[in-house]
Design a protein around this motif. Structure first.
Motif, PDB file in Angstrom:
ATOM      1  N   GLY A 250       0.831  -1.245   0.137  1.00  0.00           N
ATOM      2  CA  GLY A 250       0.154  -0.129   0.066  1.00  0.00           C
ATOM      3  C   GLY A 250       0.904   1.165   0.115  1.00  0.00           C
ATOM      4  O   GLY A 250       2.254   1.231   0.041  1.00  0.00           O
ATOM      5  N   GLN A 251       0.128   2.340   0.129  1.00  0.00           N
ATOM      6  CA  GLN A 251       0.990   3.500   0.014  1.00  0.00           C
ATOM      7  C   GLN A 251       1.219   4.050   1.281  1.00  0.00           C
ATOM      8  O   GLN A 251       2.183   4.992   1.489  1.00  0.00           O
ATOM      9  CB  GLN A 251       0.197   4.683  -0.511  1.00  0.00           C
ATOM     10  CG  GLN A 251      -0.983   5.351   0.337  1.00  0.00           C
ATOM     11  CD  GLN A 251      -2.132   4.537   0.739  1.00  0.00           C
ATOM     12  OE1 GLN A 251      -2.216   3.487   0.297  1.00  0.00           O
ATOM     13  NE2 GLN A 251      -2.943   4.835   1.831  1.00  0.00           N
ATOM     14  N   GLY A 252       0.890   3.671   2.383  1.00  0.00           N
ATOM     15  CA  GLY A 252       1.330   3.841   3.755  1.00  0.00           C
ATOM     16  C   GLY A 252       0.261   4.699   4.223  1.00  0.00           C
ATOM     17  O   GLY A 252      -0.379   5.623   3.706  1.00  0.00           O
ATOM     18  N   THR A 253       0.410   4.746   5.638  1.00  0.00           N
ATOM     19  CA  THR A 253      -0.594   5.825   6.546  1.00  0.00           C
ATOM     20  C   THR A 253       0.457   6.234   7.717  1.00  0.00           C
ATOM     21  O   THR A 253       1.255   5.237   8.269  1.00  0.00           O
ATOM     22  CB  THR A 253      -1.571   5.063   7.187  1.00  0.00           C
ATOM     23  OG1 THR A 253      -2.493   5.974   7.657  1.00  0.00           O
ATOM     24  CG2 THR A 253      -1.455   4.069   7.734  1.00  0.00           C
ATOM     25  N   GLN A 254       0.522   7.527   8.051  1.00  0.00           N
ATOM     26  CA  GLN A 254       1.179   8.037   8.863  1.00  0.00           C
ATOM     27  C   GLN A 254       0.928   7.951  10.443  1.00  0.00           C
ATOM     28  O   GLN A 254      -0.240   8.188  10.546  1.00  0.00           O
ATOM     29  CB  GLN A 254       1.597   9.508   8.507  1.00  0.00           C
ATOM     30  CG  GLN A 254       2.485  10.246   9.478  1.00  0.00           C
ATOM     31  CD  GLN A 254       4.124   9.714   9.619  1.00  0.00           C
ATOM     32  OE1 GLN A 254       4.657   9.337   8.322  1.00  0.00           O
ATOM     33  NE2 GLN A 254       4.674   9.617  10.784  1.00  0.00           N
TER      34      GLN A 254
END
Length: 124
Positions: A115-119
């Protein structure tokens, strides 16, 4: 086009909780072992947790054991990461990923779809 989409990150105080979600788009997560990884500032990406296709097997990094819980809801095509008792060192970008192997692996090279990631930021 198949992809993984993470959500649920944010800013939380030390000791707080967050629940991350990883949704499969364009394919069924049911058939795949799924892992959560994180990358902190200036650090290499590391494995956090992993779950088997039938949820009977889960693996955790020592640093998150007894604080984080990975689970999956096949009806929602989603894998979750419940994070409790968060610490400053948990700060980073969290990614979910799909492996081509039939078992949990901590090696990033074994995961071929990300995935694109979550901070996630843990700070007072």
């Amino acid at each position: 086009q198949s992809q993984l989409v993470e959500s649920g990150g944010g800013l939380v105080q030390p000791g707080g909780s967050l629940r991350l979600s990883c949704v499969g788009s364009g394919f069924s997560l049911n058939y795949y072992v799924i892992g959560w990884f994180r990358q902190g500032p200036g650090k290499e990406r590391e494995g956090v947790a992993c779950i088997s296709t039938d949820s009977t097997l889960t693996n955790y990094a020592d640093s998150v054991k007894r604080r984080f819980t990975i689970s999956r809801d096949d009806a929602k095509n989603t894998v979750y990461l419940q994070m409790n008792s968060l610490k400053a060192e948990d700060t980073g970008t969290y990614y979910c990923a799909r492996t081509f192997r039939p078992y949990c692996s901590g090696a990033t090279a074994d995961f071929n779809s990300w995935g694109q990631g979550t901070q996630v930021t843990v700070s007072s």
